[in-house]
Design a protein around this motif. Structure first.
Motif, PDB file in Angstrom:
ATOM      1  N   UNK A 130       0.821  -1.205   0.000  1.00  0.00           N
ATOM      2  CA  UNK A 130       0.000   0.000   0.000  1.00  0.00           C
ATOM      3  C   UNK A 130       0.860   1.263   0.000  1.00  0.00           C
ATOM      4  N   UNK A 131       1.926   1.244   0.794  1.00  0.00           N
ATOM      5  CA  UNK A 131       2.784   2.423   0.881  1.00  0.00           C
ATOM      6  C   UNK A 131       3.529   2.643  -0.436  1.00  0.00           C
ATOM      7  N   UNK A 132       3.973   1.547  -1.066  1.00  0.00           N
ATOM      8  CA  UNK A 132       4.678   1.679  -2.337  1.00  0.00           C
ATOM      9  C   UNK A 132       3.749   2.168  -3.440  1.00  0.00           C
ATOM     10  N   UNK A 133       2.501   1.697  -3.432  1.00  0.00           N
ATOM     11  CA  UNK A 133       1.520   2.191  -4.396  1.00  0.00           C
ATOM     12  C   UNK A 133       1.381   3.702  -4.266  1.00  0.00           C
ATOM     13  N   UNK A 134       1.317   4.199  -3.029  1.00  0.00           N
ATOM     14  CA  UNK A 134       1.167   5.633  -2.817  1.00  0.00           C
ATOM     15  C   UNK A 134       2.402   6.391  -3.278  1.00  0.00           C
ATOM     16  N   UNK A 135       3.609   5.832  -3.006  1.00  0.00           N
ATOM     17  CA  UNK A 135       4.839   6.477  -3.459  1.00  0.00           C
ATOM     18  C   UNK A 135       4.898   6.535  -4.980  1.00  0.00           C
ATOM     19  N   UNK A 136       4.475   5.447  -5.632  1.00  0.00           N
ATOM     20  CA  UNK A 136       4.497   5.429  -7.091  1.00  0.00           C
ATOM     21  C   UNK A 136       3.505   6.442  -7.663  1.00  0.00           C
ATOM     22  N   UNK A 137       2.377   6.605  -6.994  1.00  0.00           N
ATOM     23  CA  UNK A 137       1.424   7.627  -7.438  1.00  0.00           C
ATOM     24  C   UNK A 137       2.021   9.018  -7.285  1.00  0.00           C
ATOM     25  N   UNK A 138       2.771   9.238  -6.208  1.00  0.00           N
ATOM     26  CA  UNK A 138       3.416  10.539  -6.017  1.00  0.00           C
ATOM     27  C   UNK A 138       4.452  10.783  -7.114  1.00  0.00           C
ATOM     28  N   UNK A 139       5.214   9.726  -7.461  1.00  0.00           N
ATOM     29  CA  UNK A 139       6.166   9.850  -8.568  1.00  0.00           C
ATOM     30  C   UNK A 139       5.446  10.121  -9.874  1.00  0.00           C
ATOM     31  N   UNK A 255      -3.207  18.386 -11.420  1.00  0.00           N
ATOM     32  CA  UNK A 255      -2.093  17.579 -10.908  1.00  0.00           C
ATOM     33  C   UNK A 255      -1.707  18.018  -9.501  1.00  0.00           C
ATOM     34  N   UNK A 256      -1.776  19.318  -9.210  1.00  0.00           N
ATOM     35  CA  UNK A 256      -1.491  19.796  -7.857  1.00  0.00           C
ATOM     36  C   UNK A 256      -2.457  19.155  -6.862  1.00  0.00           C
ATOM     37  N   UNK A 257      -3.726  19.035  -7.262  1.00  0.00           N
ATOM     38  CA  UNK A 257      -4.687  18.346  -6.404  1.00  0.00           C
ATOM     39  C   UNK A 257      -4.331  16.890  -6.193  1.00  0.00           C
ATOM     40  N   UNK A 258      -3.846  16.224  -7.257  1.00  0.00           N
ATOM     41  CA  UNK A 258      -3.455  14.817  -7.100  1.00  0.00           C
ATOM     42  C   UNK A 258      -2.272  14.673  -6.150  1.00  0.00           C
ATOM     43  N   UNK A 259      -1.324  15.615  -6.244  1.00  0.00           N
ATOM     44  CA  UNK A 259      -0.158  15.545  -5.349  1.00  0.00           C
ATOM     45  C   UNK A 259      -0.585  15.770  -3.902  1.00  0.00           C
ATOM     46  N   UNK A 260      -1.456  16.734  -3.658  1.00  0.00           N
ATOM     47  CA  UNK A 260      -1.926  17.001  -2.292  1.00  0.00           C
ATOM     48  C   UNK A 260      -2.620  15.778  -1.716  1.00  0.00           C
ATOM     49  N   UNK A 261      -3.505  15.159  -2.505  1.00  0.00           N
ATOM     50  CA  UNK A 261      -4.219  13.977  -2.025  1.00  0.00           C
ATOM     51  C   UNK A 261      -3.269  12.822  -1.784  1.00  0.00           C
ATOM     52  N   UNK A 262      -2.274  12.640  -2.666  1.00  0.00           N
ATOM     53  CA  UNK A 262      -1.337  11.525  -2.519  1.00  0.00           C
ATOM     54  C   UNK A 262      -0.453  11.700  -1.295  1.00  0.00           C
ATOM     55  N   UNK A 263       0.034  12.920  -1.063  1.00  0.00           N
ATOM     56  CA  UNK A 263       0.850  13.171   0.135  1.00  0.00           C
ATOM     57  C   UNK A 263       0.029  12.940   1.399  1.00  0.00           C
ATOM     58  N   UNK A 264      -1.237  13.342   1.365  1.00  0.00           N
ATOM     59  CA  UNK A 264      -2.114  13.108   2.521  1.00  0.00           C
ATOM     60  C   UNK A 264      -2.274  11.621   2.792  1.00  0.00           C
ATOM     61  N   UNK A 265      -2.485  10.828   1.733  1.00  0.00           N
ATOM     62  CA  UNK A 265      -2.600   9.374   1.909  1.00  0.00           C
ATOM     63  C   UNK A 265      -1.293   8.769   2.374  1.00  0.00           C
ATOM     64  N   UNK A 266      -0.173   9.339   1.939  1.00  0.00           N
ATOM     65  CA  UNK A 266       1.125   8.825   2.367  1.00  0.00           C
ATOM     66  C   UNK A 266       1.335   9.045   3.857  1.00  0.00           C
ATOM     67  N   UNK A 267       0.837  10.160   4.380  1.00  0.00           N
ATOM     68  CA  UNK A 267       0.983  10.459   5.802  1.00  0.00           C
ATOM     69  C   UNK A 267      -0.037   9.716   6.657  1.00  0.00           C
TER      70      UNK A 267
END
Length: 398
Positions: A130-139, A255-267
């Motif tokens: 799950x964590x790697x999926x989120x990191x890959x989405x951030x990338x 894309x800025x919205x996607x990054x914000x959501x992905x960082x939130x899920x990562x935390x």
């Protein structure tokens, strides 16, 4: 690094292809829908074969060759544009070639998530996946943001320089993905024909209620949301008369919205009930589509695109996490390809439908109907039950 490189090239493509169609070739809304669909329609033919190939061969090698193929596509367009005038058939052929290479890249590249999530003992825990999926989405979203920033310089740099950047980045990504290859042949199911492997993957999805419902919902999202996004957004940007820079700004806000959501899920993690989260994202998408259909100001459209990106990223992350956790290892690439087939194959049809409706009525009318259909889909899936009952233990959800 490889994931970011391919995403950077995609971010450039998302801006360049429709803007070439609208400004250089001067195509109407319906033909813009054809161009966008030409990139997506090959998924209907090749995506499932791409998943089967990645299960039979090393996905690192498959994804590396697909990146090299994309670099050749951009190189060919660069050479043609240098000496000839671009036309609708050339753009259609270019889009089809991009779609074919992408169909083989996506399932193979996503299969490498499991390989990247392994610990020193070679095991991949559910929490690590799950964590790697989120990191890959951030990338992915970070790479797309950089690509869109570069594309926003279209009026200053010109098409040739930006195509050259795409070629260089994809060649680098090809080398990086190839470095993840493993020695030795893949033994499972080598004796089966490709269509048999595909049917086996479809059978696995059909007999699992959660995967079946999730795949059906992704098909709806592709047809209604991605199809509308690909066609209506550049039309709205052109109506505002602000040029490629404003269209790139809308894409960057998304894309800025996607990054914000992905960082939130990562935390915070993906939560204990990812299926319910996907349903809520569907409801929020309906509200955003209806809001945009009311004709916001230029700044208001940028802010709504920011929110739309956050909702889309949350839905995508939760859905991909569920697929990675529930898909059997021997069928993972095929199930990923089926999931993406439902999403992007239906998006091609949705782009065509959005182009027709926008030509007959208006882009804002298309958005309104998309919002209404999303509300109906939310009600249907909420009462179905399989997806909203998915639950992950506390130790896995972080």
């Amino acid at each position: 690094m490889g994931y970011s490189g391919t995403s950077l090239a995609t971010g450039l493509q998302v801006i360049l292809l429709p803007w070439i169609a609208l400004t250089i070739v001067d195509l109407p809304a319906l033909q813009l829908g054809w161009i966008q669909a030409s990139v997506l329609l090959p998924n209907l033919v090749f995506l499932l074969f791409g998943g089967a190939l990645a299960d039979r061969r090393d996905p690192a090698r498959v994804s590396s060759m697909a990146c090299f193929g994309l670099a050749l596509c951009h190189s060919a367009l660069l050479m043609y544009f240098t000496f000839q005038v671009l036309t609708l058939p050339i753009l259609m052929l270019y889009g089809i070639c991009l779609g074919v290479c992408s169909a083989f890249l996506q399932p193979a590249r996503d299969n490498l998530v499991q390989r990247s999530a392994r610990n020193r003992r070679g095991q991949a825990s559910e929490r690590g996946v799950q964590k790697t999926v989120t990191w890959m989405m951030l990338a992915q979203y970070g790479g797309q943001a950089v690509g869109m920033l570069l594309a926003s310089r279209f009026d200053q740099w010109g098409l040739q320089h930006l195509l050259g950047v795409q070629v260089g980045v994809l060649l680098a990504a090809s080398i990086l993905l190839l470095s993840l290859r493993q020695s030795g042949p893949r033994q499972q199911e080598l004796e089966k024909l490709p269509h048999t492997l595909i049917l086996d993957g479809l059978s696995q999805v059909w007999k699992h209620p959660v995967l079946r419902e999730l795949t059906a919902l992704m098909a709806f999202n592709g047809f209604v949301h991605i199809g509308v996004f690909l066609v209506v957004l550049p039309l709205l940007a052109e109506d505002y008369g602000r040029g490629a820079g404003y269209y790139a700004t809308l894409q960057l806000a998304f894309v800025a919205g996607t990054v914000i959501a992905t960082v939130t899920m990562l935390r915070r993690g993906q939560g204990q009930e990812p299926g319910r989260g996907i349903l809520m994202c569907l409801l929020y998408s309906a509200a955003l589509l209806i809001a945009i259909s009311l004709g916001p100001t230029q700044l208001g459209l940028i802010l709504l695109c920011l929110c739309w990106g956050a909702v889309a990223a949350a839905s995508a992350g939760l859905g991909r996490g569920i697929v990675q956790l529930l898909a059997p290892a021997d069928y993972r690439s095929r199930i990923i390809s089926i999931y993406q087939f439902a999403l992007f194959g239906s998006a091609a049809l949705g782009a065509l439908a959005a182009g027709v409706l926008s030509q007959v009525a208006a882009p804002l009318t298309t958005l309104l109907w998309a919002g209404i259909l999303s509300l109906l889909a939310f009600a249907l899936v909420a009462f179905s039950g399989a997806l909203r009952r998915v639950r992950i233990s506390d130790s896995e959800a972080q």
